[in-house]
Enzyme design. Structure first.
Site, mmCIF file in Angstrom:
data_model
loop_
_atom_site.group_PDB
_atom_site.id
_atom_site.type_symbol
_atom_site.label_atom_id
_atom_site.label_comp_id
_atom_site.label_asym_id
_atom_site.label_seq_id
_atom_site.Cartn_x
_atom_site.Cartn_y
_atom_site.Cartn_z
ATOM 1 N N GLU A 54 0.668 -1.209 0.146
ATOM 2 C CA GLU A 54 -0.046 0.060 -0.112
ATOM 3 C C GLU A 54 0.926 1.191 0.023
ATOM 4 O O GLU A 54 1.601 1.309 1.006
ATOM 5 C CB GLU A 54 -0.842 -0.054 1.234
ATOM 6 C CG GLU A 54 -1.846 1.195 1.117
ATOM 7 C CD GLU A 54 -2.539 1.368 -0.119
ATOM 8 O OE1 GLU A 54 -3.384 0.217 -0.783
ATOM 9 O OE2 GLU A 54 -2.495 2.262 -0.698
ATOM 10 N N LYS B 277 8.201 -1.562 -2.182
ATOM 11 C CA LYS B 277 7.646 -0.731 -1.248
ATOM 12 C C LYS B 277 8.583 -0.213 -0.300
ATOM 13 O O LYS B 277 8.749 0.919 0.085
ATOM 14 C CB LYS B 277 6.577 -1.589 -0.261
ATOM 15 C CG LYS B 277 5.873 -1.056 0.745
ATOM 16 C CD LYS B 277 5.037 0.227 0.632
ATOM 17 C CE LYS B 277 4.732 1.044 1.862
ATOM 18 N NZ LYS B 277 4.224 2.146 1.512
ATOM 19 N N CYS C 123 5.921 4.299 9.432
ATOM 20 C CA CYS C 123 6.770 3.491 8.271
ATOM 21 C C CYS C 123 7.974 3.925 7.921
ATOM 22 O O CYS C 123 8.929 2.894 7.648
ATOM 23 C CB CYS C 123 5.716 3.731 6.989
ATOM 24 S SG CYS C 123 4.095 2.735 7.250
HETATM 25 N N1 NAD Z 1 -0.022 3.440 7.922
HETATM 26 C C1 NAD Z 1 0.558 3.746 6.932
HETATM 27 O O1 NAD Z 1 0.501 4.998 6.265
HETATM 28 C C2 NAD Z 1 0.957 2.718 5.993
HETATM 29 C C3 NAD Z 1 1.084 2.587 4.699
HETATM 30 C C4 NAD Z 1 1.456 1.708 4.024
HETATM 31 C C5 NAD Z 1 1.748 0.613 4.414
HETATM 32 N N2 NAD Z 1 1.718 0.305 5.719
HETATM 33 C C6 NAD Z 1 1.883 -1.019 6.070
HETATM 34 O O2 NAD Z 1 0.692 -1.563 6.548
HETATM 35 C C7 NAD Z 1 0.804 -2.413 7.560
HETATM 36 C C8 NAD Z 1 -0.208 -2.215 8.631
HETATM 37 O O3 NAD Z 1 -0.080 -0.747 8.878
HETATM 38 P P1 NAD Z 1 -1.164 -0.130 9.836
HETATM 39 O O4 NAD Z 1 -0.748 1.222 9.922
HETATM 40 O O5 NAD Z 1 -2.691 -0.176 9.329
HETATM 41 O O6 NAD Z 1 -0.986 -0.894 11.465
HETATM 42 P P2 NAD Z 1 -1.967 -0.732 12.552
HETATM 43 O O7 NAD Z 1 -1.267 -1.083 13.884
HETATM 44 O O8 NAD Z 1 -2.792 0.579 12.564
HETATM 45 O O9 NAD Z 1 -3.042 -1.778 12.326
HETATM 46 C C9 NAD Z 1 -2.864 -3.321 12.463
HETATM 47 C C10 NAD Z 1 -3.935 -4.029 13.011
HETATM 48 O O10 NAD Z 1 -3.897 -5.199 12.901
HETATM 49 C C11 NAD Z 1 -4.275 -5.962 14.032
HETATM 50 N N3 NAD Z 1 -3.873 -7.382 14.122
HETATM 51 C C12 NAD Z 1 -2.584 -7.712 14.435
HETATM 52 N N4 NAD Z 1 -2.361 -9.122 14.547
HETATM 53 C C13 NAD Z 1 -3.693 -9.725 14.140
HETATM 54 C C14 NAD Z 1 -4.183 -10.790 13.887
HETATM 55 N N5 NAD Z 1 -3.504 -11.887 14.206
HETATM 56 N N6 NAD Z 1 -5.477 -10.884 14.011
HETATM 57 C C15 NAD Z 1 -6.275 -10.008 13.669
HETATM 58 N N7 NAD Z 1 -5.952 -8.647 13.883
HETATM 59 C C16 NAD Z 1 -4.437 -8.497 13.949
HETATM 60 C C17 NAD Z 1 -3.942 -5.028 15.077
HETATM 61 O O11 NAD Z 1 -4.778 -5.269 16.266
HETATM 62 C C18 NAD Z 1 -4.358 -3.647 14.650
HETATM 63 O O12 NAD Z 1 -5.468 -3.100 14.834
HETATM 64 C C19 NAD Z 1 2.133 -2.277 8.162
HETATM 65 O O13 NAD Z 1 3.065 -3.548 7.515
HETATM 66 C C20 NAD Z 1 2.495 -1.139 7.548
HETATM 67 O O14 NAD Z 1 3.971 -0.977 7.429
HETATM 68 C C21 NAD Z 1 1.249 1.212 6.415
#
Ligand code: NAD
Length: 464
Positions: free
Chosen positions: A162, A222, A278
């Site tokens: 993403e 990414k 990130c």
């Molecule tokens: N935040 C950003 O701007 C962004 C942009 C691009 C990519 N990413 C990537 O996307 C991924 C997620 O990032 P995010 O910011 O959404 O993280 P986040 O911490 O906001 O959300 C992750 C969610 O996953 C849940 N989770 C963890 N283990 C789980 C399981 N076994 N079953 C069900 N739920 C579970 C957690 O409770 C949490 O709510 C990361 O790898 C990050 O690097 C983030």
């Protein structure tokens, strides 16, 4: 292959907005977003759509349209996996805080747990999509777990990183520069899986922007994108100090170089440093992967981006101490902005946390105002650093509801998030109610120097 049911594991900053947009654009597909965090799911289901757990401009409208129609939020992970043809894994992949690779490698335990759960529950063939940012070749490990612990079910693994930016997530999702889909394109089943995901995005994105590659290129792209973006910030921040010492102005330098079409104007804004969940984590991960492969020069090159960013935050805090006659002990410092950037309530790795921490070490009294960040989050961020006890953090830091309360009788103001509303404050009133000399430190180059100096502020902006 037509996808009818999607499950997304992880209802965070990526899972929530991406799935809301997919559901809005593909009304014939049922999208269920699941999470083990029951509070988060309850907030996504809150009757008042303004209470959803993530603040992003335009997001509540999208959720309002699709929620209950074909967009669902649930804690029943097994059931959603069972029903889905396609499963997005969108869980967090933080930097490891223990063991081998501590402080550098990505912690993949949440990813592995998802894979094992999918393997345990699945009864029919599934496409598993890596949405989380992962080290290159993670798909191999996922496939291994799925194939060896599954019940004879066939899995196709896709990488679909993403690229959304927080603060503009909905716009970025509606109109992305490109969508990257990595899959086993040499293989007919792999190709079919890639096509199934392409068909979903093609509901609203022109096909020429849907880029398909092999899985490893997609995973590595990414990390590379985030490393390049962060590197631009550290590069201009490095120049900002040189500007301050030489009489140049970083704003003029940015403009002059940004007009060169080979360089381009974006990500050339000097600041107190990048934050967010990130950039740092992904570069550390890149450094770790490079080191593991024996590529020490590559690792050192990228690590310097982080070193520069840490230095910039520290430099800003020390500038405040130095300017306030070499002591901030017992002095009230107003911190305007706690989120890592404007238009989000996300504070992960926010520069404000570190600047506040350095000032607290100097015994400053900090008063914070942020339009979107909750008080508990601010204390949790400081407590997480473990620099001092949580009681001490509460004694030294207060959080207020208006910028005017924060700045009243303050010795200095530090602007640490570029919220638009800070430009429009009644700066005359703020000046009148501050202690004199009234110091104003602009860590985001948000405010106009001339008008503030005319009012009487002692004004410092990064890079000039
Ligand atoms: N935040 C950003 O701007 C962004 C942009 C691009 C990519 N990413 C990537 O996307 C991924 C997620 O990032 P995010 O910011 O959404 O993280 P986040 O911490 O906001 O959300 C992750 C969610 O996953 C849940 N989770 C963890 N283990 C789980 C399981 N076994 N079953 C069900 N739920 C579970 C957690 O409770 C949490 O709510 C990361 O790898 C990050 O690097 C983030």
């Amino acid at each position: 292959m037509k996808i009818k049911n999607i499950c997304c594991i992880g209802a965070g900053y990526v899972g929530g907005p991406t799935m809301a947009v997919i559901a809005q654009k593909c009304p014939e597909i049922n999208v269920t977003v699941v999470d083990i965090n029951a509070d988060r799911i309850a907030a996504w289901n809150d009757e008042d759509v303004e209470n959803i757990p993530i603040y992003e401009p335009g997001l509540s409208e999208v959720v309002k349209e699709a929620r209950g129609r074909n967009l669902f939020f649930s804690t029943n992970v097994d059931s959603a996996i069972d029903k889905a043809d396609m499963i997005f894994i969108s869980v967090n992949t933080p930097t490891k805080t223990y063991g081998i690779g501590k402080g550098m490698a990505a912690d993949l335990k949440f990813i592995e747990l998802c894979a094992r759960q999918i393997a345990r529950v699945s009864k029919n063939d599934k496409i598993v999509v890596e949405k989380s940012t992962l080290p290159v070749r993670t798909a191999e490990a996922l496939k291994n777990i799925l194939d060896n612990t599954g019940n004879g079910v066939n899995y196709q693994i896709l990488s679909n990183p993403e690229f959304l930016a927080e603060g503009t997530a909905v716009d970025d999702l509606m109109n992305p520069d490109r969508v990257l889909i990595g899959g086993d394109i040499e293989n007919p089943e792999g190709k079919e899986a890639v096509e199934a995901l392409v068909d979903i995005y093609a509901h609203w994105i022109p096909r020429e922007r849907l880029l398909t590659t092999n899985v490893w290129s997609s995973e590595l792209s990414k990390l590379t994108a985030n490393a390049f973006l962060a590197q631009r910030v550290s590069s201009i921040n490095a120049m900002s100090e040189l500007c301050e010492k030489s009489g140049a102005d970083v704003k003029e330098v940015s403009k002059a170089i940004g007009m060169d079409s080979r360089i381009g104007p974006k990500f050339l804004q000097a600041s107190v440093g990048f934050g967010g969940s990130c950039f740092q984590k992904d570069i550390l991960n890149l450094v770790y992967i490079s080191k593991s492969l024996g590529l020490n020069e590559v690792a050192d090159y990228w690590e310097q981006v982080i070193i520069m960013n840490d230095y910039q935050k520290k430099r800003f805090a020390y500038k405040i101490v130095q300017t306030l006659f070499n002591t901030v002990s017992g002095k009230k410092i107003a911190v305007l902005g706690w989120a890592f950037k404007k238009d989000t309530n996300d504070t992960r790795e926010s520069a404000a946390i570190y600047v506040a921490d350095y000032l607290l070490n100097e015994q400053a009294e900090i008063v914070v105002y942020d339009p979107k960040v909750k008080t508990e989050q601010i204390y949790a961020d400081l407590d997480y650093l473990n620099t001092r006890s949580s009681e001490e953090n509460r004694a030294q830091v207060s959080v207020v509801d208006t910028p005017y309360e924060a700045t009243k009788e303050a010795h200095a103001i530090a602007v640490l998030t570029e919220w638009d509303e800070f430009k429009e404050l009644d700066w005359e009133k703020i000046y009148n109610e501050m202690l004199k000399p009234a110091f104003l430190f602009d860590g985001r180059r948000l405010l106009e120097r001339a008008t503030k100096e005319k009012m009487g502020f002692e004004f410092y902006a990064i890079g000039s």
